[in-house]
Scaffold this motif. Structure first.
Motif, PDB file in Angstrom:
ATOM      1  N   TYR A 144       0.758  -1.018   0.153  1.00 54.34           N
ATOM      2  CA  TYR A 144       0.015  -0.071  -0.036  1.00 54.34           C
ATOM      3  C   TYR A 144       0.766   1.409  -0.073  1.00 54.34           C
ATOM      4  CZ  TYR A 144      -3.641  -3.332   0.876  1.00 54.34           C
ATOM      5  OH  TYR A 144      -4.391  -4.411   0.714  1.00 54.34           O
ATOM      6  N   LEU A 145       1.873   1.071  -0.976  1.00 60.10           N
ATOM      7  CA  LEU A 145       2.646   2.516  -0.992  1.00 60.10           C
ATOM      8  C   LEU A 145       2.123   3.262  -2.220  1.00 60.10           C
ATOM      9  CD1 LEU A 145       6.248   0.781  -0.942  1.00 60.10           C
ATOM     10  CD2 LEU A 145       4.540   1.792   1.133  1.00 60.10           C
ATOM     11  N   PRO A 146       2.383   4.715  -2.226  1.00 57.94           N
ATOM     12  CA  PRO A 146       2.187   5.480  -3.226  1.00 57.94           C
ATOM     13  C   PRO A 146       3.396   5.538  -4.131  1.00 57.94           C
ATOM     14  CG  PRO A 146       2.885   6.937  -1.478  1.00 57.94           C
ATOM     15  CD  PRO A 146       2.697   5.384  -0.978  1.00 57.94           C
ATOM     16  N   ALA A 147       3.554   6.419  -5.235  1.00 55.02           N
ATOM     17  CA  ALA A 147       4.660   6.588  -6.211  1.00 55.02           C
ATOM     18  C   ALA A 147       5.871   6.858  -5.048  1.00 55.02           C
ATOM     19  CB  ALA A 147       4.479   7.753  -7.019  1.00 55.02           C
ATOM     20  N   TRP A 148       6.882   6.108  -5.534  1.00 55.68           N
ATOM     21  CA  TRP A 148       8.331   6.302  -4.835  1.00 55.68           C
ATOM     22  C   TRP A 148       8.919   7.534  -5.371  1.00 55.68           C
ATOM     23  CZ3 TRP A 148      11.227   1.807  -2.793  1.00 55.68           C
ATOM     24  CH2 TRP A 148      10.585   0.649  -2.548  1.00 55.68           C
ATOM     25  N   CYS A 149       9.926   8.025  -4.631  1.00 56.51           N
ATOM     26  CA  CYS A 149      10.692   9.107  -4.782  1.00 56.51           C
ATOM     27  C   CYS A 149      12.271   8.928  -4.721  1.00 56.51           C
ATOM     28  CB  CYS A 149      10.185  10.532  -4.205  1.00 56.51           C
ATOM     29  SG  CYS A 149      10.558  10.729  -2.544  1.00 56.51           S
ATOM     30  N   SER A 150      13.015   9.602  -4.996  1.00 59.48           N
ATOM     31  CA  SER A 150      14.671   9.309  -4.628  1.00 59.48           C
ATOM     32  C   SER A 150      14.989  10.327  -3.376  1.00 59.48           C
ATOM     33  CB  SER A 150      15.236  10.004  -5.811  1.00 59.48           C
ATOM     34  OG  SER A 150      15.257  11.131  -5.989  1.00 59.48           O
ATOM     35  N   ALA A 151      16.245   9.935  -2.847  1.00 59.68           N
ATOM     36  CA  ALA A 151      16.755  10.843  -1.967  1.00 59.68           C
ATOM     37  C   ALA A 151      16.917  12.314  -2.178  1.00 59.68           C
ATOM     38  CB  ALA A 151      18.095  10.067  -1.453  1.00 59.68           C
ATOM     39  N   ALA A 152      17.454  12.348  -3.544  1.00 61.38           N
ATOM     40  CA  ALA A 152      17.389  13.473  -4.198  1.00 61.38           C
ATOM     41  C   ALA A 152      16.338  14.602  -4.074  1.00 61.38           C
ATOM     42  CB  ALA A 152      18.165  13.511  -5.520  1.00 61.38           C
ATOM     43  N   ASP A 153      15.253  13.847  -4.403  1.00 53.17           N
ATOM     44  CA  ASP A 153      13.894  14.612  -4.286  1.00 53.17           C
ATOM     45  C   ASP A 153      13.615  15.160  -2.951  1.00 53.17           C
ATOM     46  OD1 ASP A 153      13.162  13.996  -7.130  1.00 53.17           O
ATOM     47  OD2 ASP A 153      12.242  12.082  -6.611  1.00 53.17           O
ATOM     48  N   TYR A 154      13.956  14.273  -1.853  1.00 53.74           N
ATOM     49  CA  TYR A 154      13.715  14.832  -0.531  1.00 53.74           C
ATOM     50  C   TYR A 154      14.696  15.956  -0.203  1.00 53.74           C
ATOM     51  CZ  TYR A 154      10.731  11.123   1.567  1.00 53.74           C
ATOM     52  OH  TYR A 154       9.613  10.290   1.874  1.00 53.74           O
ATOM     53  N   VAL A 155      16.010  15.970  -0.800  1.00 50.39           N
ATOM     54  CA  VAL A 155      17.026  17.176  -0.525  1.00 50.39           C
ATOM     55  C   VAL A 155      16.375  18.170  -1.115  1.00 50.39           C
ATOM     56  CG1 VAL A 155      19.079  18.023  -1.160  1.00 50.39           C
ATOM     57  CG2 VAL A 155      19.009  15.598  -0.398  1.00 50.39           C
ATOM     58  N   ASN A 156      15.849  18.299  -2.283  1.00 50.96           N
ATOM     59  CA  ASN A 156      15.258  19.419  -2.963  1.00 50.96           C
ATOM     60  C   ASN A 156      13.966  19.885  -2.434  1.00 50.96           C
ATOM     61  OD1 ASN A 156      17.110  19.185  -5.345  1.00 50.96           O
ATOM     62  ND2 ASN A 156      15.922  17.982  -6.391  1.00 50.96           N
ATOM     63  N   ILE A 157      13.113  18.974  -1.883  1.00 53.96           N
ATOM     64  CA  ILE A 157      12.238  19.490  -1.048  1.00 53.96           C
ATOM     65  C   ILE A 157      12.580  20.256   0.342  1.00 53.96           C
ATOM     66  CG2 ILE A 157      10.334  18.750   0.518  1.00 53.96           C
ATOM     67  CD1 ILE A 157       9.821  16.383  -1.320  1.00 53.96           C
ATOM     68  N   ALA A 158      13.671  19.620   0.795  1.00 58.41           N
ATOM     69  CA  ALA A 158      14.249  20.505   2.040  1.00 58.41           C
ATOM     70  C   ALA A 158      14.661  21.542   1.812  1.00 58.41           C
ATOM     71  CB  ALA A 158      15.240  19.552   2.791  1.00 58.41           C
ATOM     72  N   LYS A 159      15.329  22.007   0.638  1.00 55.05           N
ATOM     73  CA  LYS A 159      15.965  23.220   0.130  1.00 55.05           C
ATOM     74  C   LYS A 159      14.936  24.014   0.035  1.00 55.05           C
ATOM     75  CE  LYS A 159      20.170  21.469  -1.854  1.00 55.05           C
ATOM     76  NZ  LYS A 159      21.096  21.172  -3.202  1.00 55.05           N
ATOM     77  N   SER A 160      13.676  23.578  -0.671  1.00 52.06           N
ATOM     78  CA  SER A 160      12.543  24.723  -1.235  1.00 52.06           C
ATOM     79  C   SER A 160      12.029  25.192   0.252  1.00 52.06           C
ATOM     80  CB  SER A 160      11.558  23.674  -1.869  1.00 52.06           C
ATOM     81  OG  SER A 160      10.736  22.726  -0.948  1.00 52.06           O
ATOM     82  N   LEU A 161      12.017  24.571   1.418  1.00 51.83           N
ATOM     83  CA  LEU A 161      11.623  24.840   2.595  1.00 51.83           C
ATOM     84  C   LEU A 161      12.553  25.624   3.247  1.00 51.83           C
ATOM     85  CD1 LEU A 161       9.642  21.550   3.598  1.00 51.83           C
ATOM     86  CD2 LEU A 161       8.684  23.807   2.659  1.00 51.83           C
TER      87      LEU A 161
END
Length: 297
Positions: A209-226
């Protein structure tokens, strides 16, 4: 023209909402079924263990490895043991049956609150009176010195909203720790994963029951955007590689086998795709990542 575009957007939003509700229901039911099995065989820490690369994991050392996972994450994030600097308020997002919550609370002498989608887990952990949604946490802004998410990010359908909520409830200067399943980082020439990689992940998603996966780089970009600071990430895939073979072996013990049969189809279906997790790690498609950062003061 304008009206039709508004209707299309509204329809999309309704579809996404329905999909997210279906995911939440599936996640809750999956863990309602499987938590008792897991606890009876593996204990109250519902996450990977941290092992030396190349070693073989066994039931006898799993708890030590799971505790080491917590300690390695805290060390990587630079969480202080100093009586003055140590965290005093902690939130455990996706707390399972409260193993990490109790460990962190005891380690730091802190107040730790847990949040989970599974009513059975919430009751077992006595973390919350009712299950809550991690994408809309029932906490005010800036409440926690340490925001902890151990293997819950993979269940979140909206990763940006998930990290945004973690940041929102974090106090100024607080540390955020996300340990989660990811897919590999894409190369600069890639727009997406390969079709066979997507197919493998979809099979795992359907079982867990998982949604779409993302990468660690995606998490880093989200953190930067915040505008989060001190953003660090590491790939711990080699350190968790012994984990899934050990889980599979535990399922073939008499206790594991009988527990699976008694638990229900969702748990059995999850057990049947465990070899796909191993395949994903071996193909360097699945990554076990840690992402840590700090909220500005």
């Amino acid at each position: 023209m304008g009206n039709s575009s508004v209707k299309a957007q509204a329809a999309t939003e309704v579809t996404e909402a329905a999909t997210n509700e279906g995911l939440k229901k599936g996640i809750a039911e999956f863990y309602d079924e499987s938590s008792g099995v897991w606890e009876s065989v593996w204990g109250d820490h519902m996450h990977h263990g941290f092992y030396e690369p190349g070693t073989t994991a066994s039931l006898s050392d799993h708890r030590t490895a799971q505790i080491r996972m917590i300690e390695e994450a805290l060390s990587f994030a630079g969480v202080s043991d100093d009586p003055i600097k140590k965290p005093k308020t902690i939130v455990d997002v996706g707390c399972g049956i409260g193993g990490s919550s109790r460990y962190l609370a005891k380690k730091y002498g802190a107040q730790c609150q847990g949040i989970t989608l599974s009513p059975v887990q919430a009751q077992r952990a006595q973390a919350l009176a009712a299950a809550e949604d991690a994408l809309q946490q029932p906490f005010p802004d800036g409440q926690f010195d340490l925001v902890w998410s151990m293997e819950s990010g993979e269940h979140m359908p909206e990763k940006a909203k998930f990290v945004s909520e973690l940041a929102r409830v974090a106090a100024p200067g607080a540390t955020l720790i996300i340990v989660t399943w990811c897919h590999r980082n894409l190369s600069p020439s890639e727009d997406s994963l390969k079709p066979d990689e997507i197919n493998l992940l979809n099979k795992i998603c359907n079982a867990y029951y998982l949604p779409a996966w993302c990468s660690a780089a995606d998490y880093v970009n989200i953190a930067k955007s915040l505008s989060l600071e001190n953003i660090k990430t590491a790939d711990w895939s080699e350190n968790v590689a012994p984990f899934w073979p050990a889980v599979i072996r535990s399922a073939f013990t008499w206790q594991g086998f009988t527990s699976l049969l008694q638990s229900g189809w969702k748990t059995i279906k999850g057990a049947l795709v465990m070899p796909l997790m191993i395949e994903g790690y071996k193909k360097n498609l699945i990554k076990f990542a840690i992402i840590t950062c700090r909220k500005p003061e």
